[in-house]
Write an enzyme that holds these catalytic residues in place. Structure first.
Site, PDB file in Angstrom:
ATOM      1  N   LYS A 161      30.133 -26.904 -24.046  1.00  0.00           N
ATOM      2  CA  LYS A 161      29.875 -27.513 -22.735  1.00  0.00           C
ATOM      3  C   LYS A 161      28.430 -27.146 -22.383  1.00  0.00           C
ATOM      4  O   LYS A 161      28.156 -26.042 -21.921  1.00  0.00           O
ATOM      5  CB  LYS A 161      30.843 -26.947 -21.693  1.00  0.00           C
ATOM      6  N   GLY A 194      24.745 -17.672 -19.034  1.00  0.00           N
ATOM      7  CA  GLY A 194      24.372 -18.272 -17.761  1.00  0.00           C
ATOM      8  C   GLY A 194      24.273 -17.220 -16.674  1.00  0.00           C
ATOM      9  O   GLY A 194      23.992 -16.047 -16.941  1.00  0.00           O
ATOM     10  N   SER A 195      24.518 -17.651 -15.451  1.00  0.00           N
ATOM     11  CA  SER A 195      24.309 -16.778 -14.295  1.00  0.00           C
ATOM     12  C   SER A 195      25.450 -15.781 -14.121  1.00  0.00           C
ATOM     13  O   SER A 195      26.567 -15.994 -14.597  1.00  0.00           O
ATOM     14  CB  SER A 195      24.196 -17.641 -13.040  1.00  0.00           C
ATOM     15  N   VAL A 218      28.624 -17.287 -12.184  1.00  0.00           N
ATOM     16  CA  VAL A 218      29.536 -18.093 -12.997  1.00  0.00           C
ATOM     17  C   VAL A 218      30.176 -17.228 -14.095  1.00  0.00           C
ATOM     18  O   VAL A 218      31.346 -17.398 -14.427  1.00  0.00           O
ATOM     19  CB  VAL A 218      28.817 -19.324 -13.588  1.00  0.00           C
ATOM     20  N   GLY A 219      29.424 -16.263 -14.603  1.00  0.00           N
ATOM     21  CA  GLY A 219      29.969 -15.371 -15.626  1.00  0.00           C
ATOM     22  C   GLY A 219      31.239 -14.678 -15.149  1.00  0.00           C
ATOM     23  O   GLY A 219      32.216 -14.544 -15.897  1.00  0.00           O
ATOM     24  N   GLU A 225      26.603 -13.453 -21.622  1.00  0.00           N
ATOM     25  CA  GLU A 225      25.152 -13.237 -21.733  1.00  0.00           C
ATOM     26  C   GLU A 225      24.569 -13.675 -20.406  1.00  0.00           C
ATOM     27  O   GLU A 225      24.439 -14.869 -20.137  1.00  0.00           O
ATOM     28  CB  GLU A 225      24.574 -14.085 -22.875  1.00  0.00           C
ATOM     29  N   CYS A 229      16.098 -15.290 -19.577  1.00  0.00           N
ATOM     30  CA  CYS A 229      16.922 -14.161 -19.136  1.00  0.00           C
ATOM     31  C   CYS A 229      16.200 -12.844 -19.380  1.00  0.00           C
ATOM     32  O   CYS A 229      16.344 -11.895 -18.623  1.00  0.00           O
ATOM     33  CB  CYS A 229      18.261 -14.178 -19.853  1.00  0.00           C
ATOM     34  N   GLU A 248      16.926 -11.346  -9.939  1.00  0.00           N
ATOM     35  CA  GLU A 248      16.360 -12.233 -10.953  1.00  0.00           C
ATOM     36  C   GLU A 248      15.783 -13.464 -10.249  1.00  0.00           C
ATOM     37  O   GLU A 248      16.523 -14.235  -9.644  1.00  0.00           O
ATOM     38  CB  GLU A 248      17.461 -12.654 -11.932  1.00  0.00           C
TER      39      GLU A 248
HETATM   40  P1  NAD Z   1      24.769 -21.296 -14.650  1.00  0.00           P
HETATM   41  O1  NAD Z   1      25.674 -20.121 -14.637  1.00  0.00           O
HETATM   42  O2  NAD Z   1      24.555 -22.043 -13.405  1.00  0.00           O
HETATM   43  O3  NAD Z   1      25.256 -22.367 -15.709  1.00  0.00           O
HETATM   44  C1  NAD Z   1      25.516 -22.002 -17.048  1.00  0.00           C
HETATM   45  C2  NAD Z   1      26.572 -22.929 -17.611  1.00  0.00           C
HETATM   46  O4  NAD Z   1      27.801 -22.683 -16.915  1.00  0.00           O
HETATM   47  C3  NAD Z   1      26.269 -24.422 -17.431  1.00  0.00           C
HETATM   48  O5  NAD Z   1      26.694 -25.121 -18.579  1.00  0.00           O
HETATM   49  C4  NAD Z   1      27.124 -24.788 -16.237  1.00  0.00           C
HETATM   50  O6  NAD Z   1      27.504 -26.149 -16.225  1.00  0.00           O
HETATM   51  C5  NAD Z   1      28.340 -23.916 -16.464  1.00  0.00           C
HETATM   52  N1  NAD Z   1      29.146 -23.671 -15.265  1.00  0.00           N
HETATM   53  C6  NAD Z   1      28.758 -23.746 -13.959  1.00  0.00           C
HETATM   54  N2  NAD Z   1      29.814 -23.496 -13.154  1.00  0.00           N
HETATM   55  C7  NAD Z   1      30.876 -23.246 -13.953  1.00  0.00           C
HETATM   56  C8  NAD Z   1      32.231 -22.899 -13.713  1.00  0.00           C
HETATM   57  N3  NAD Z   1      32.720 -22.779 -12.475  1.00  0.00           N
HETATM   58  N4  NAD Z   1      33.026 -22.661 -14.785  1.00  0.00           N
HETATM   59  C9  NAD Z   1      32.548 -22.756 -16.044  1.00  0.00           C
HETATM   60  N5  NAD Z   1      31.275 -23.115 -16.335  1.00  0.00           N
HETATM   61  C10 NAD Z   1      30.447 -23.350 -15.305  1.00  0.00           C
HETATM   62  O7  NAD Z   1      23.425 -20.734 -15.286  1.00  0.00           O
HETATM   63  P2  NAD Z   1      22.074 -21.516 -15.458  1.00  0.00           P
HETATM   64  O8  NAD Z   1      21.482 -21.645 -14.096  1.00  0.00           O
HETATM   65  O9  NAD Z   1      22.289 -22.720 -16.304  1.00  0.00           O
HETATM   66  O10 NAD Z   1      21.210 -20.506 -16.338  1.00  0.00           O
HETATM   67  C11 NAD Z   1      20.412 -19.533 -15.787  1.00  0.00           C
HETATM   68  C12 NAD Z   1      21.059 -18.173 -15.900  1.00  0.00           C
HETATM   69  O11 NAD Z   1      21.429 -17.957 -17.261  1.00  0.00           O
HETATM   70  C13 NAD Z   1      20.124 -17.053 -15.551  1.00  0.00           C
HETATM   71  O12 NAD Z   1      20.799 -16.109 -14.771  1.00  0.00           O
HETATM   72  C14 NAD Z   1      19.762 -16.457 -16.908  1.00  0.00           C
HETATM   73  O13 NAD Z   1      19.387 -15.113 -16.870  1.00  0.00           O
HETATM   74  C15 NAD Z   1      21.011 -16.668 -17.675  1.00  0.00           C
HETATM   75  N6  NAD Z   1      20.760 -16.656 -19.111  1.00  0.00           N
HETATM   76  C16 NAD Z   1      21.139 -15.570 -19.823  1.00  0.00           C
HETATM   77  C17 NAD Z   1      20.869 -15.510 -21.186  1.00  0.00           C
HETATM   78  C18 NAD Z   1      21.268 -14.326 -22.000  1.00  0.00           C
HETATM   79  O14 NAD Z   1      21.263 -14.437 -23.211  1.00  0.00           O
HETATM   80  N7  NAD Z   1      21.605 -13.190 -21.399  1.00  0.00           N
HETATM   81  C19 NAD Z   1      20.211 -16.567 -21.814  1.00  0.00           C
HETATM   82  C20 NAD Z   1      19.835 -17.662 -21.054  1.00  0.00           C
HETATM   83  C21 NAD Z   1      20.125 -17.692 -19.687  1.00  0.00           C
END
Ligand code: NAD
Length: 477
Positions: free
Chosen positions: A171, A224-225, A228-229, A246, A280, A379
């Protein structure tokens, strides 16, 4: 119109609905993607499950590896096309986008080569017994990808899973997923059997939530964030499914008075402006020993002033940020820091001629940031660097560890003992000594400590994360 891939076939969403894709370069709609929802996720999970007991599941490890190497070659062949898509979708400079595709190809190469080199073990046990430890796929693995490095993050997440024989459902992020959809097409062209690699585009709260809550997945890799994590981990817990998270970071450079200041300053600037700070592992905190603070921040400021922001075609240091929400968020951090009286040590420049509707922000370097200020703790995910002084080694370590995050850190010193002491004391997943490696390093295990997440991707550790063991105890007398 872009399409998804489910069960080896290109398709639109069951509902027929689509989402607009806007380019951050000029704010204009340039594509439409299917708005996948729960029904599409269900089809994708079923297709992946079916693949495990059909052609994909029957391949041996070397055959899986060969397919992955073929995909790696296809990514290289289509590198320019993929880079153009990525640049349009995320706004990153073409050089960065091209480099991302080199790293993407490398993921499939590294894990393709590793597929048939993961052995089980023989465990010495009681006389009369043979005990084998088998390493097996987890089953259907779910991969939720962010928008900052869509292609790289997809490669990082799915390559070890495919190498271990899992069937994957991806996804990608709604904000930037064009390269991900194209990579899935290239996998079909490479000859991956139906259902081995499925991809469903759509919104996080729809397709993402449906995937992480699906009762028939065996593992979730989430990047991701933090907000959401936590939701993803809760969803995984409901079905007792393993997940890796991550998440975000607030990575520090710790610069001591005996460091190679010229090298450190150049690297510090590069480490925060990479991908317009939307990394990140961005080195967003600059901790400098008091005795060289003024001299060193002046050197960094000199280099920071030269940072230029533009369109992908201008190919400068930074592009725009990904969407208007992110633009507002970064500007809010900058305005609040100014209002709090923090000194602006340097700003970059936005090239004349960038489209007015694009999502551009001004790279900004603040000094004397208090340790409890938002810029030192949160962040930003933008090109904003926060410097602060420290007195001695213990103080430097305390400041470096003084956030909820723990992803990456850099130590700058020529003192060998200090290099080792500080590296050991830092609470994070990777430490660089006299260098800084945000992204890249496919071979190097990577992941968070504290609120930056858990589990490891990259290197051989990812193969362990994305597989499980089975202990087979045989009494032969
Ligand atoms: P996000 O959490 O908004 O989205 C990440 C993914 O999760 C997207 O595909 C999104 O559609 C999906 N998502 C959103 N809501 C969801 C839900 N309720 N259930 C399941 N999936 C859902 O993050 P972002 O804004 O796309 O990315 C930025 C963040 O990602 C930053 O905090 C960054 O630090 C982090 N990041 C971490 C790493 C790492 O390796 N540690 C790498 C890249 C980005």
């Amino acid at each position: 119109m872009a399409h998804m891939i489910i069960g080896g076939k290109t398709c639109q969403a069951v509902s027929g609905e689509t989402l607009e894709v806007r380019s951050p370069v000029d704010g204009q709609v340039f594509e439409h993607i299917p708005r996948g929802q729960a029904a599409d996720i269900d089809l994708a999970v079923r297709a992946a499950r079916a693949a495990l007991s059909s052609d994909w599941g029957k391949l041996n490890a070397s055959e899986r590896g060969r397919l992955m190497l073929k995909l790696s070659h296809l990514v290289t062949e289509h590198g320019e096309e993929l880079a153009l898509l990525e640049a349009r979708d995320t706004g990153k400079p073409m050089t960065t986008a091209r480099n991302d595709m080199i790293v993407l190809a490398r993921y499939f190469e590294f894990y393709g080569g590793a597929a048939d080199k993961v052995h089980g073990e023989v465990i010495p046990f009681l006389n009369g017994y043979q005990v084998n430890l088998l390493r097996e796929p987890l089953g259907v693995t779910a991969h939720i990808i962010p928008w900052n490095y869509p292609a790289q993050m997809m490669g990082r997440s799915i390559a070890p899973a495919l190498a271990m024989g899992n069937a994957v459902v991806v996804k990608p992020a709604e904000d930037a997923c064009m390269s991900c959809l194209r990579i899935a097409e290239l996998a079909l062209e490479a000859g991956f059997p139906a259902g081995a690699l499925n991809i469903v585009s759509g919104l996080g709260e729809e397709a993402g939530a449906a995937l992480s809550n699906h009762p028939d997945i065996n593992f979730i890799s989430f990047t991701g964030s933090n907000e959401v994590g936590v939701l993803v981990q809760q969803a995984a817990a409901r079905h007792a499914v393993k997940c890796t998270l991550e998440l975000g970071g607030k990575s520090p450079h710790v610069v001591f008075e005996d460091a190679n200041l010229e090298l450190a300053a150049t690297t510090v600037v590069r480490g925060i402006i990479q991908n317009t700070g939307q990394t990140c592992t961005a080195g967003s905190r600059l901790l400098v020993q008091q005795s060289i603070y003024d001299k060193f921040v002046a050197l960094v400021a000199e280099k920071f002033k030269q940072v230029r922001v533009g369109t992908p075609e201008m190919n400068l240091d930074c592009g725009p940020v990904v969407n208007p929400t992110q633009q507002k968020r970064v500007n809010r951090f900058i305005e609040q820091a100014k209002a709090a009286g923090l000194p602006v040590l340097a700003q970059g420049s936005i090239a004349p001629g960038v489209p007015a509707e694009g999502y551009y922000v001004m790279p900004t370097f603040f000094g004397n940031v208090p340790a409890d200020n938002a810029l030192a703790q949160e962040e930003v995910f933008g090109p904003v660097l926060a410097a602060m002084p420290f007195t001695d080694e213990a103080h430097g370590i305390a400041l470096a560890n003084g956030t909820d995050y723990g992803l990456l850190a850099a130590v700058w010193t020529e003192n060998g003992g200090r290099q080792q002491r500080v590296a050991k004391a830092l609470k994070c997943g990777q430490v660089f000594i006299n260098s800084f490696g945000a992204g890249g390093g496919v071979e190097l295990p990577f992941g968070g400590n504290k609120r930056s997440g858990h589990g490891r991707e990259k290197g051989f550790l990812a193969l362990e994360e994305m597989s499980c063991t089975k202990t087979v105890v045989h009494f032969h007398g």
